[in-house]
Design a protein around this motif. Structure first.
Motif, PDB file in Angstrom:
ATOM      1  N   SER A 141      39.410 -23.604   0.160  1.00  0.00           N
ATOM      2  CA  SER A 141      38.404 -23.273   1.025  1.00  0.00           C
ATOM      3  C   SER A 141      38.602 -24.656   1.879  1.00  0.00           C
ATOM      4  O   SER A 141      39.689 -25.481   2.536  1.00  0.00           O
ATOM      5  CB  SER A 141      38.341 -22.663   0.859  1.00  0.00           C
ATOM      6  OG  SER A 141      36.279 -21.996   2.153  1.00  0.00           O
ATOM      7  N   LYS A 162      38.574 -18.691   6.186  1.00  0.00           N
ATOM      8  CA  LYS A 162      38.606 -19.462   4.570  1.00  0.00           C
ATOM      9  C   LYS A 162      36.732 -18.979   4.542  1.00  0.00           C
ATOM     10  O   LYS A 162      36.769 -18.991   2.990  1.00  0.00           O
ATOM     11  CB  LYS A 162      37.590 -20.516   4.943  1.00  0.00           C
ATOM     12  CG  LYS A 162      39.733 -21.496   5.559  1.00  0.00           C
ATOM     13  CD  LYS A 162      40.003 -21.872   4.174  1.00  0.00           C
ATOM     14  CE  LYS A 162      41.604 -22.458   4.194  1.00  0.00           C
ATOM     15  NZ  LYS A 162      42.396 -22.178   3.052  1.00  0.00           N
ATOM     16  N   ASN A 166      35.812 -17.235   0.109  1.00  0.00           N
ATOM     17  CA  ASN A 166      34.724 -17.279  -0.258  1.00  0.00           C
ATOM     18  C   ASN A 166      33.656 -16.381  -1.008  1.00  0.00           C
ATOM     19  O   ASN A 166      33.561 -16.639  -2.006  1.00  0.00           O
ATOM     20  CB  ASN A 166      33.968 -18.663   0.796  1.00  0.00           C
ATOM     21  CG  ASN A 166      34.107 -19.621   0.839  1.00  0.00           C
ATOM     22  OD1 ASN A 166      35.688 -20.722  -0.094  1.00  0.00           O
ATOM     23  ND2 ASN A 166      33.985 -20.875   2.012  1.00  0.00           N
ATOM     24  N   ALA A 185      35.896 -22.084  -6.339  1.00  0.00           N
ATOM     25  CA  ALA A 185      36.307 -22.823  -4.486  1.00  0.00           C
ATOM     26  C   ALA A 185      36.081 -23.839  -5.268  1.00  0.00           C
ATOM     27  O   ALA A 185      35.103 -24.817  -4.791  1.00  0.00           O
ATOM     28  CB  ALA A 185      35.969 -21.549  -3.428  1.00  0.00           C
ATOM     29  N   SER A 187      36.053 -26.694  -0.998  1.00  0.00           N
ATOM     30  CA  SER A 187      36.189 -27.024  -0.007  1.00  0.00           C
ATOM     31  C   SER A 187      36.323 -28.384   0.769  1.00  0.00           C
ATOM     32  O   SER A 187      35.715 -28.806   0.696  1.00  0.00           O
ATOM     33  CB  SER A 187      35.076 -26.151   0.370  1.00  0.00           C
ATOM     34  OG  SER A 187      35.102 -25.008   0.694  1.00  0.00           O
ATOM     35  N   ASN A 248      31.216 -22.975  -4.889  1.00  0.00           N
ATOM     36  CA  ASN A 248      31.914 -23.139  -3.899  1.00  0.00           C
ATOM     37  C   ASN A 248      31.723 -25.424  -4.193  1.00  0.00           C
ATOM     38  O   ASN A 248      30.316 -25.250  -3.519  1.00  0.00           O
ATOM     39  CB  ASN A 248      31.972 -22.559  -2.842  1.00  0.00           C
ATOM     40  CG  ASN A 248      32.960 -23.303  -1.466  1.00  0.00           C
ATOM     41  OD1 ASN A 248      33.212 -24.074  -1.842  1.00  0.00           O
ATOM     42  ND2 ASN A 248      33.197 -22.517  -0.872  1.00  0.00           N
TER      43      ASN A 248
END
Length: 257
Positions: A141, A162, A166, A185, A187, A248
């Protein structure tokens, strides 16, 4: 031996991820779109680590090609690893770029959607029957889509997709948990990659003057490198990350902290 598919691995974060996985005794099926030479560089780098890699072409923005790609994956698994499943999937392919809200065309919006959200959604759907129980997925992401991320004018369409990725990560984690498949994920913040914008211009190679500015806004004082991200992805996929799902992870060196 475990086997991973890394989407968009002809350079940058995808290439680093493939190499980091090879160091962890994982075979790699890597994809490329417009950079076949880079894909062969990745294959050579994996082989230098003693690993095995197969490069397949894939246009992540064309979901109509996914059934044929799945057939190519089945063939590669059988011929190279004598398997009918694989263990890890990294949804990494994409492109960058900006346009102010009032200048964002439907064509650009739809391209972002096809590549950054629709592509990972339906590619994962196509490949899911081939993922071994107990496997893992990482979606790449962007910290631009995090609630705590920097909101920079001009990235509304990109960050929207993006952000959708998520949300998709959490729903994948919920639905795939019955098979023991973990989904997370990462980032990244600003990272030195060859990621092209919508016009095909390569970012930091074309605009090196922005690097000091980005480094100054990063707590650890430099621009991110592909290996900074690739190592985290590989860790989330292997047994070290075995009790992590639906997360994430921002990997930005403290960008805009």
């Amino acid at each position: 031996m475990r086997v991973a598919i890394v989407i968009g691995a002809s350079s940058g974060i995808g290439q680093s991820t493939a190499i980091q996985l090879a160091k962890r005794d994982t075979g790699v099926i890597l994809t490329y779109s417009g950079n076949p030479a880079g894909a062969q560089d990745t294959v050579a780098a994996v082989e230098k680590e003693g690993g095995t890699a197969v490069a397949l072409r894939l246009d992540i923005g064309r979901s109509d090609t996914f059934p044929a790609f799945r057939d190519d994956v089945v063939t590669a698994l059988r011929d190279t690893w004598q398997r009918d499943t694989f263990d890890h999937l990294v949804n990494n392919a994409g492109f960058g770029g900006m346009a102010m809200f009032e200048d964002t065309t439907e064509e650009l919006f739809d391209r972002f959607m096809r590549v950054l959200l629709k592509g990972p959604y339906f590619l994962t759907q196509a490949l899911l029957p081939l993922i071994a129980d107990g496997g893992a997925i990482v979606n790449v992401s962007s910290n631009s889509a995090l609630p705590t991320g920097l909101v920079d004018a001009g990235y509304s369409a990109y960050a929207t997709m993006k952000g959708g990725l998520n949300v998709l990560t959490r729903y994948m984690a919920k639905e795939f948990a019955a098979r023991g498949i973990r989904v997370n994920a990462v980032s990244p913040g600003p990272t030195r990659t060859r990621l092209s914008d919508a016009s095909g211009v390569v970012g930091f190679e074309a605009y090196p003057e922005v690097i000091p500015m980005l480094a100054a806004k990063t707590a650890l004082g430099r621009l991110g490198e592909p290996d900074d991200i690739g190592k985290v992805i590989a860790t989330l996929l292997d047994d070290t990350g075995g009790w992590i799902t639906a997360q994430n992870i921002e990997v930005s060196g403290g960008y805009d902290l």
